[in-house]
Design a protein around this motif. Structure first.
Motif, PDB file in Angstrom:
ATOM      1  N   THR A 134       0.794  -1.223   0.069  1.00 28.07           N
ATOM      2  CA  THR A 134      -0.044   0.119   0.045  1.00 28.07           C
ATOM      3  C   THR A 134       0.769   1.267   0.105  1.00 28.07           C
ATOM      4  OG1 THR A 134      -0.112  -0.088   2.323  1.00 28.07           O
ATOM      5  CG2 THR A 134      -1.984  -1.123   1.126  1.00 28.07           C
ATOM      6  N   THR A 135       2.078   0.964   0.289  1.00 32.62           N
ATOM      7  CA  THR A 135       2.986   2.256   0.123  1.00 32.62           C
ATOM      8  C   THR A 135       4.417   1.909  -0.591  1.00 32.62           C
ATOM      9  OG1 THR A 135       2.257   3.047   2.105  1.00 32.62           O
ATOM     10  CG2 THR A 135       4.389   3.985   1.573  1.00 32.62           C
ATOM     11  N   SER A 136       4.806   2.493  -1.548  1.00 34.64           N
ATOM     12  CA  SER A 136       5.948   2.069  -2.282  1.00 34.64           C
ATOM     13  C   SER A 136       6.685   3.122  -3.036  1.00 34.64           C
ATOM     14  CB  SER A 136       5.582   0.962  -3.471  1.00 34.64           C
ATOM     15  OG  SER A 136       4.938   1.753  -4.412  1.00 34.64           O
ATOM     16  N   VAL A 137       8.165   3.010  -3.005  1.00 36.46           N
ATOM     17  CA  VAL A 137       9.096   3.772  -3.351  1.00 36.46           C
ATOM     18  C   VAL A 137       9.353   3.532  -4.747  1.00 36.46           C
ATOM     19  CG1 VAL A 137      11.372   4.729  -3.288  1.00 36.46           C
ATOM     20  CG2 VAL A 137       9.928   4.564  -1.215  1.00 36.46           C
ATOM     21  N   ALA A 138       9.377   4.243  -5.919  1.00 38.82           N
ATOM     22  CA  ALA A 138       9.701   3.989  -7.154  1.00 38.82           C
ATOM     23  C   ALA A 138      11.252   3.972  -7.393  1.00 38.82           C
ATOM     24  CB  ALA A 138       9.075   4.961  -8.174  1.00 38.82           C
ATOM     25  N   SER A 139      11.756   2.940  -7.808  1.00 36.22           N
ATOM     26  CA  SER A 139      13.405   2.873  -7.708  1.00 36.22           C
ATOM     27  C   SER A 139      13.859   3.016  -9.237  1.00 36.22           C
ATOM     28  CB  SER A 139      13.979   1.413  -7.316  1.00 36.22           C
ATOM     29  OG  SER A 139      13.503   1.380  -5.829  1.00 36.22           O
ATOM     30  N   LEU A 140      14.558   3.780  -9.630  1.00 41.89           N
ATOM     31  CA  LEU A 140      15.225   3.786 -10.910  1.00 41.89           C
ATOM     32  C   LEU A 140      16.535   3.328 -10.965  1.00 41.89           C
ATOM     33  CD1 LEU A 140      14.161   7.778 -11.728  1.00 41.89           C
ATOM     34  CD2 LEU A 140      13.110   5.639 -12.304  1.00 41.89           C
ATOM     35  N   VAL A 141      17.050   2.984 -12.112  1.00 38.90           N
ATOM     36  CA  VAL A 141      18.433   2.333 -12.362  1.00 38.90           C
ATOM     37  C   VAL A 141      19.301   3.544 -12.833  1.00 38.90           C
ATOM     38  CG1 VAL A 141      17.767   0.076 -12.444  1.00 38.90           C
ATOM     39  CG2 VAL A 141      17.886   1.521 -14.570  1.00 38.90           C
ATOM     40  N   SER A 142      20.459   3.023 -13.062  1.00 35.60           N
ATOM     41  CA  SER A 142      21.699   4.098 -13.305  1.00 35.60           C
ATOM     42  C   SER A 142      21.148   4.701 -14.618  1.00 35.60           C
ATOM     43  CB  SER A 142      22.992   3.529 -13.349  1.00 35.60           C
ATOM     44  OG  SER A 142      23.342   3.277 -11.974  1.00 35.60           O
ATOM     45  N   SER A 143      21.572   5.853 -15.138  1.00 38.65           N
ATOM     46  CA  SER A 143      21.142   6.057 -16.522  1.00 38.65           C
ATOM     47  C   SER A 143      22.014   7.540 -16.699  1.00 38.65           C
ATOM     48  CB  SER A 143      19.911   6.530 -16.607  1.00 38.65           C
ATOM     49  OG  SER A 143      19.269   7.730 -15.786  1.00 38.65           O
ATOM     50  N   SER A 144      22.223   8.349 -17.766  1.00 37.64           N
ATOM     51  CA  SER A 144      22.787   9.577 -18.111  1.00 37.64           C
ATOM     52  C   SER A 144      22.494  10.522 -17.450  1.00 37.64           C
ATOM     53  CB  SER A 144      22.684   9.661 -19.791  1.00 37.64           C
ATOM     54  OG  SER A 144      21.495  10.148 -20.215  1.00 37.64           O
ATOM     55  N   PRO A 145      23.119  11.502 -17.358  1.00 34.24           N
ATOM     56  CA  PRO A 145      22.659  12.552 -16.417  1.00 34.24           C
ATOM     57  C   PRO A 145      21.340  13.423 -17.022  1.00 34.24           C
ATOM     58  CG  PRO A 145      25.032  12.782 -16.905  1.00 34.24           C
ATOM     59  CD  PRO A 145      24.506  11.787 -17.634  1.00 34.24           C
ATOM     60  N   ALA A 146      21.157  13.385 -18.240  1.00 37.17           N
ATOM     61  CA  ALA A 146      20.006  13.975 -19.086  1.00 37.17           C
ATOM     62  C   ALA A 146      18.867  13.249 -18.723  1.00 37.17           C
ATOM     63  CB  ALA A 146      20.281  14.112 -20.453  1.00 37.17           C
ATOM     64  N   SER A 147      19.154  11.737 -18.855  1.00 35.06           N
ATOM     65  CA  SER A 147      17.654  10.919 -18.842  1.00 35.06           C
ATOM     66  C   SER A 147      17.621  10.979 -17.384  1.00 35.06           C
ATOM     67  CB  SER A 147      18.353   9.426 -19.300  1.00 35.06           C
ATOM     68  OG  SER A 147      17.279   8.527 -19.173  1.00 35.06           O
ATOM     69  N   LEU A 148      18.440  10.977 -16.536  1.00 35.83           N
ATOM     70  CA  LEU A 148      18.333  10.557 -15.002  1.00 35.83           C
ATOM     71  C   LEU A 148      17.176  11.902 -14.541  1.00 35.83           C
ATOM     72  CD1 LEU A 148      18.648   9.679 -12.304  1.00 35.83           C
ATOM     73  CD2 LEU A 148      20.788  10.980 -12.129  1.00 35.83           C
TER      74      LEU A 148
END
Length: 385
Positions: free
Chosen positions: A89-103
């Motif tokens: 019912t509560t979650s954090v969206a995790s991103l993976v490594s990417s370029s500075p612009a994409s991040l």
């Protein structure tokens, strides 16, 4: 204000197992919790089931065929709904490594979902990670932390970034830890080749989480204990563990739960889009991932690429696992420990005082589980999922 009362054979609240128990909610908020008979006939009864707090997943990349790592808001919404149906019912969206612009693009795309409380924040798992322990991250995107880039990330995030994973041995990493901590962002140690002293230094600078302990991390050695001992021994650190039976041996999960205590362990799915889906080909960021027998691996390297589990699965595994072994807990104590590791500990770590427990004034997030600890009902945000 119309209230709803739900009763069950057991309700886990305030560190106790109420048997029988009941909860009352109105307008999406808990207004009462008690043992025995409710103050009026219940609207829903679960005479052979248990009610526990909604699960809190502080590390998840997607699920139900939907990925968070591309920074597409609608994809995240659908993935969140999938995980809600399994008790998160509560979650954090995790991103993976990417370029500075994409991040920056990904952060900008997702920050509105934090304001709308679709997600509890954004987790940047990279790009400030070790090339030697990159796991399922594109090594071409990894880099040392730069103060100017971090400043821009924080500006674009505008308070939406909940946590950042950092390898403390990188040039400038310790100063970066302080920069994030000063901005009220949780810093986790992970994907690291650091030594014991470097990990200790990161903790002293303010790091408070271990990103999936043991995985993508320099292992213990009797002459150089590395980051694992530093993270385990410090009572200020919350220990993430992917308790899916693939990432970490079950007996090691039990050991960590006993050694650190459930109030320091946060079970996380680290799930990717393939969670809840069939075996096949998927993507995690820019990397191709193959799922065979529900185990996800990067096609080119064979590295484990997150999990295909849900928090419902992790809760059931933990509730059973902690009753086994030489120091097995009673059913009630195992239930309390499982609730701590899937709800109250991650909620407290994220600074969310409104979720993670069943108590008056908290958000009415709860999960109904059967005798095998399997999820059979979920209530959140004023509705049954």
């Amino acid at each position: 204000m119309t209230s709803m009362i739900v009763s069950a054979a057991r309700v886990v609240a305030d560190g106790q197992v109420l048997s029988p128990g009941w909860i009352e909610a109105a307008d999406g908020v808990l207004t009462g919790v008690g043992e025995g008979q409710p103050p009026r006939p219940a609207d829903r009864e679960f005479p052979s089931h248990t009610i526990v707090p909604g699960f809190v997943d502080m590390h998840v990349h997607g699920g139900g065929g939907h990925s968070y790592t591309d920074g597409v808001a609608d994809e995240v919404r659908r993935g969140v709904e999938f995980h809600r149906s399994h008790g998160t019912t509560t979650s954090v969206a995790s991103l993976v490594s990417s370029s500075p612009a994409s991040l920056l693009e990904q952060i900008e795309a997702l920050r509105g979902l934090v304001a709308d409380d679709v997600i509890a924040g954004i987790h940047l798992e990279g790009p400030w990670l070790s090339h030697h322990r990159c796991g399922a991250h594109d090594p071409g995107t990894l880099r040392d932390p730069d103060p100017a880039e971090i400043t821009r990330v924080l500006q674009v995030g505008d308070g939406a970034i909940a946590m950042v994973t950092m390898a403390p041995e990188l040039t400038g990493a310790l100063d970066a830890v302080e920069q994030f901590v000063d901005a009220d962002v949780l810093v986790a140690v992970g994907h690291t080749e650091s030594g014991y002293a470097q990990a200790r230094a990161a903790i002293e600078r303010g790091a408070r989480v271990a990103t999936h302990l043991f995985n993508a991390m320099r292992p213990l050695h009797h002459r150089e204990p590395g980051p694992i001992l530093a993270l385990l021994e410090d009572p200020r650190v919350t220990i993430e563990i992917v308790g899916d039976g693939v990432h970490v041996h079950p007996d090691l999960v039990s050991y960590v739960a006993e050694a650190a205590g459930p109030d320091r362990v946060s079970l996380v799915t680290d799930a990717m889009a393939a969670a809840g889906m069939r075996d096949g080909s998927y993507r995690l960021g820019v990397l191709d991932v193959d799922v065979v027998d529900s185990v996800a691996r990067v096609r080119d390297t064979g590295a484990i690429a997150g999990s295909t589990a849900t928090m419902g699965v992790l809760f059931a595994r933990a509730a059973t696992l902690l009753t086994e072994g030489p120091n097995g807990l009673s059913d009630s104590d195992a239930l309390l420990a499982a609730v701590a590791m899937t709800s109250s500990t991650p909620a407290r770590t994220l600074g969310r005082a409104d979720v993670g427990e069943l108590a008056a004034g908290k958000r009415a997030d709860f999960v109904v589980v059967d005798e095998g600890a399997g999820v059979v009902g979920v209530f959140t945000r004023g509705r049954w999922v």
